[in-house]
Design a protein around this motif. Structure first.
Motif, mmCIF file in Angstrom:
data_model
loop_
_atom_site.group_PDB
_atom_site.id
_atom_site.type_symbol
_atom_site.label_atom_id
_atom_site.label_comp_id
_atom_site.label_asym_id
_atom_site.label_seq_id
_atom_site.Cartn_x
_atom_site.Cartn_y
_atom_site.Cartn_z
ATOM 1 N N SER A 55 0.879 -1.225 -0.026
ATOM 2 C CA SER A 55 -0.069 -0.088 -0.022
ATOM 3 C C SER A 55 0.814 1.257 -0.072
ATOM 4 O O SER A 55 0.428 2.369 -0.300
ATOM 5 C CB SER A 55 -0.960 -0.101 1.048
ATOM 6 O OG SER A 55 -0.341 0.193 2.427
ATOM 7 N N GLU A 56 2.075 1.155 0.078
ATOM 8 C CA GLU A 56 3.030 2.438 0.467
ATOM 9 C C GLU A 56 3.707 2.623 -0.934
ATOM 10 O O GLU A 56 4.212 3.513 -1.283
ATOM 11 C CB GLU A 56 4.223 2.132 1.480
ATOM 12 C CG GLU A 56 3.597 2.214 2.747
ATOM 13 C CD GLU A 56 4.763 1.861 3.900
ATOM 14 O OE1 GLU A 56 5.933 1.588 3.308
ATOM 15 O OE2 GLU A 56 4.240 1.627 5.000
ATOM 16 N N ILE A 57 3.278 1.793 -2.096
ATOM 17 C CA ILE A 57 3.775 2.013 -3.266
ATOM 18 C C ILE A 57 3.165 3.110 -3.856
ATOM 19 O O ILE A 57 1.811 2.803 -4.054
ATOM 20 C CB ILE A 57 4.002 0.858 -4.159
ATOM 21 C CG1 ILE A 57 4.825 -0.006 -3.361
ATOM 22 C CG2 ILE A 57 4.484 1.068 -5.831
ATOM 23 C CD1 ILE A 57 4.865 -1.500 -3.993
ATOM 24 N N LYS A 58 3.509 4.286 -4.370
ATOM 25 C CA LYS A 58 2.718 5.425 -4.950
ATOM 26 C C LYS A 58 3.290 5.499 -6.416
ATOM 27 O O LYS A 58 4.732 5.574 -6.362
ATOM 28 C CB LYS A 58 3.158 6.588 -4.168
ATOM 29 C CG LYS A 58 2.827 6.487 -2.579
ATOM 30 C CD LYS A 58 1.201 6.415 -2.546
ATOM 31 C CE LYS A 58 1.032 6.420 -0.943
ATOM 32 N NZ LYS A 58 -0.167 5.250 -0.570
ATOM 33 N N LYS A 79 15.437 1.347 -7.676
ATOM 34 C CA LYS A 79 14.348 2.149 -8.546
ATOM 35 C C LYS A 79 13.152 1.493 -8.571
ATOM 36 O O LYS A 79 13.028 0.434 -9.224
ATOM 37 C CB LYS A 79 15.085 2.791 -9.700
ATOM 38 C CG LYS A 79 16.322 3.681 -9.536
ATOM 39 C CD LYS A 79 16.565 4.370 -10.703
ATOM 40 C CE LYS A 79 17.673 5.144 -10.653
ATOM 41 N NZ LYS A 79 17.460 6.750 -10.623
ATOM 42 N N LEU A 80 12.034 2.275 -8.477
ATOM 43 C CA LEU A 80 10.752 1.722 -8.679
ATOM 44 C C LEU A 80 10.480 2.069 -10.369
ATOM 45 O O LEU A 80 10.255 3.249 -10.628
ATOM 46 C CB LEU A 80 9.706 2.491 -7.915
ATOM 47 C CG LEU A 80 8.212 1.799 -7.745
ATOM 48 C CD1 LEU A 80 8.128 0.552 -7.498
ATOM 49 C CD2 LEU A 80 7.387 2.709 -6.867
ATOM 50 N N HIS A 85 2.864 -2.747 -10.635
ATOM 51 C CA HIS A 85 2.923 -4.265 -10.380
ATOM 52 C C HIS A 85 4.142 -4.471 -9.614
ATOM 53 O O HIS A 85 4.955 -3.703 -9.400
ATOM 54 C CB HIS A 85 3.401 -4.744 -11.986
ATOM 55 C CG HIS A 85 2.273 -5.025 -12.932
ATOM 56 N ND1 HIS A 85 1.916 -3.937 -13.659
ATOM 57 C CD2 HIS A 85 1.247 -5.832 -13.036
ATOM 58 C CE1 HIS A 85 0.898 -4.121 -14.414
ATOM 59 N NE2 HIS A 85 0.706 -5.519 -14.132
ATOM 60 N N VAL A 86 3.951 -5.440 -8.895
ATOM 61 C CA VAL A 86 4.867 -5.850 -7.715
ATOM 62 C C VAL A 86 5.209 -7.276 -7.923
ATOM 63 O O VAL A 86 4.402 -7.828 -8.454
ATOM 64 C CB VAL A 86 4.424 -5.673 -6.286
ATOM 65 C CG1 VAL A 86 4.356 -4.192 -6.077
ATOM 66 C CG2 VAL A 86 3.157 -6.399 -6.172
ATOM 67 N N ALA A 103 -1.986 -8.062 -5.085
ATOM 68 C CA ALA A 103 -0.727 -8.490 -4.221
ATOM 69 C C ALA A 103 -1.380 -8.252 -3.097
ATOM 70 O O ALA A 103 -1.487 -9.206 -1.957
ATOM 71 C CB ALA A 103 0.396 -7.686 -4.432
ATOM 72 N N ALA A 104 -2.279 -6.937 -2.601
ATOM 73 C CA ALA A 104 -2.769 -6.901 -1.430
ATOM 74 C C ALA A 104 -3.945 -7.846 -1.049
ATOM 75 O O ALA A 104 -3.890 -8.471 -0.017
ATOM 76 C CB ALA A 104 -3.601 -5.513 -1.282
ATOM 77 N N LYS A 105 -4.492 -8.432 -1.999
ATOM 78 C CA LYS A 105 -5.616 -9.309 -1.977
ATOM 79 C C LYS A 105 -5.047 -10.697 -1.452
ATOM 80 O O LYS A 105 -5.298 -11.348 -0.575
ATOM 81 C CB LYS A 105 -6.571 -9.424 -3.257
ATOM 82 C CG LYS A 105 -7.675 -10.518 -3.099
ATOM 83 C CD LYS A 105 -8.328 -10.442 -4.613
ATOM 84 C CE LYS A 105 -9.756 -11.592 -4.356
ATOM 85 N NZ LYS A 105 -10.195 -11.462 -5.663
ATOM 86 N N HIS A 106 -4.029 -10.845 -2.103
ATOM 87 C CA HIS A 106 -3.188 -12.074 -1.936
ATOM 88 C C HIS A 106 -2.695 -12.404 -0.392
ATOM 89 O O HIS A 106 -3.022 -13.249 0.321
ATOM 90 C CB HIS A 106 -2.236 -12.422 -2.821
ATOM 91 C CG HIS A 106 -1.042 -13.369 -2.606
ATOM 92 N ND1 HIS A 106 -1.335 -14.639 -2.818
ATOM 93 C CD2 HIS A 106 0.103 -13.450 -1.947
ATOM 94 C CE1 HIS A 106 -0.329 -15.727 -2.456
ATOM 95 N NE2 HIS A 106 0.628 -14.644 -1.917
#
Length: 153
Positions: A55-58, A79-80, A85-86, A103-106
């Protein structure tokens, strides 16, 4: 083929040596379940941390240098390149690319799965503790009954 049914034995019918053996076995089981409970709690905390990390990925951090967690205490600069996608560790060394939402759902599904296992394990631990307490009471009663006749003679 008939399956053997477990035989029930009244613990009050056992002698002190047998009760000691049963007590030792119950203590070992309780210790094992308690350790498993602690390990599951740790795993649940790790999955909750993964949900927070995702959730912190912006999107505004794209191509900026960030610290990438390798472990709880080890971070490396990176580097992002794609904030939508993660890479998700799905277990046994396999990683898949998922959207942040997937990913959050997983990870939330993992947290919920562990929660249900923790609830079941907690019930088992409570039953084992009750059994152990009952067994200790039976042992104490037997000890008192054995020492009572010797005091009166």
């Amino acid at each position: 083929m008939s399956q053997a049914q477990p035989q029930q034995i009244n613990v009050a019918d056992l002698d002190l040596n047998q009760l000691s053996d049963v007590k030792r076995q119950l203590e070992e089981e309780l210790n094992h379940f308690t350790n498993s409970f602690a390990q599951l709690k740790q795993a649940q905390a790790k999955f909750k941390a993964c949900v927070e990390n995702v959730s912190e990925i912006k999107p505004e951090n794209q191509n900026k240098t960030i610290l990438v967690p390798l472990t709880n205490s080890l971070y490396v600069p990176g580097k992002l390149s794609n904030p939508t996608h993660v890479i998700v560790d799905i277990g046994t060394g396999y990683f898949v690319q998922k959207t942040r939402e997937e990913a959050a759902k997983h990870y939330n599904a993992k947290v919920d799965y562990i929660r249900t296992n923790l609830e079941t394990l907690e019930e088992t631990i409570t039953k084992k503790r009750d059994n152990l307490n009952y067994l200790v009471n039976v042992m104490q009663a037997k000890l008192q009954s054995q020492s009572a006749p010797s005091k009166s003679s």
